[in-house]
Motif scaffolding. Sequence first.
Motif, short mmCIF file in Angstrom:
data_model
loop_
_atom_site.label_atom_id
_atom_site.label_comp_id
_atom_site.label_asym_id
_atom_site.label_seq_id
_atom_site.Cartn_x
_atom_site.Cartn_y
_atom_site.Cartn_z
N UNK A 1 -8.50 -29.08 -25.12
CA UNK A 1 -7.42 -28.08 -25.03
C UNK A 1 -7.60 -27.17 -23.82
N UNK A 2 -8.53 -27.53 -22.93
CA UNK A 2 -8.68 -26.81 -21.67
C UNK A 2 -9.57 -25.58 -21.74
N UNK A 3 -10.46 -25.53 -22.74
CA UNK A 3 -11.33 -24.36 -22.89
C UNK A 3 -12.80 -24.72 -22.77
N UNK A 4 -13.08 -25.73 -21.97
CA UNK A 4 -14.48 -26.16 -21.81
C UNK A 4 -15.38 -25.07 -21.27
N UNK A 5 -14.81 -24.12 -20.53
CA UNK A 5 -15.61 -23.03 -19.97
C UNK A 5 -15.58 -21.78 -20.84
N UNK B 1 -11.12 -13.61 -25.25
CA UNK B 1 -10.11 -14.61 -24.89
C UNK B 1 -8.72 -13.99 -24.87
N UNK B 2 -7.84 -14.54 -24.06
CA UNK B 2 -6.45 -14.10 -24.06
C UNK B 2 -5.74 -14.64 -25.30
N UNK B 3 -4.52 -14.14 -25.55
CA UNK B 3 -3.75 -14.62 -26.69
C UNK B 3 -3.52 -16.12 -26.63
N UNK B 4 -3.17 -16.61 -25.46
CA UNK B 4 -2.94 -18.05 -25.31
C UNK B 4 -4.20 -18.86 -25.53
#
Length: 224
Positions: free
Chosen positions: A132-136, A145-148
């Motif tokens: 989901x693009x949160x590997x970092x 983290x941001x809301x998204x």
Amino acid sequence: MSAMINVQNLNFSYGTGELQQKVLKQVNLQIGEGEIVIMTGPSGSGKTTLLTIIGGLRHAEHGSVSVLNKQLVESKEQTKVQVRQQTGYIFQQHNLLKSLSAVQNVSMALELHPGFNEKERLQRSKEMLIAVGLGDRIHHKPDQLSGGQRQRVSIARALVGGPKIVLADEPTASLDKQSGHEAVNILKRLAQDTGTTILLVTHDYRILDVADRIVELEDGIIKT
């Protein structure tokens, strides 16, 4: 296409006697395997109530609700548990535990699934966060983290157990247009890769283009 969700003549009310309020009225809804359906409708029309009945989170007594070929109306708790084990849930407010990192929040969903030890749960959760693009961001806590990004963690948590159905309740309500669209497009892509069925409740008309089909629930009645 086999029906993963098959609702027939469902009625549901809150309260009894003079205080009884009908929420769902002769609802009929069929959703096929791998289908992405968005349900719209005004506030108070019964969307969340219907979603929670389909997800085995609320008890219904009238009509028929077959999910994954299991009848939920007048069913035993064990039957509802079996449906919940194969269902991923995404909520408007994320429902992430603030004291846990992203990967820990996701791995909690796997505790419902026997056969994974802690190392395997964390590894699978890490892979889903990368997807989901949160590997970092796997070790970041929700407040970092941001809301998204928090909603992406929720999507990872919903999908990590390989559910056959995902139920999403207003998943973009607290997000701006870009973040909301990114979140539902990630959900759609990952679900399509695995043939997962999605029922998504929303007021957000900006994301209707991700659906295979749109149904409207108004005053407790389904209008296609």
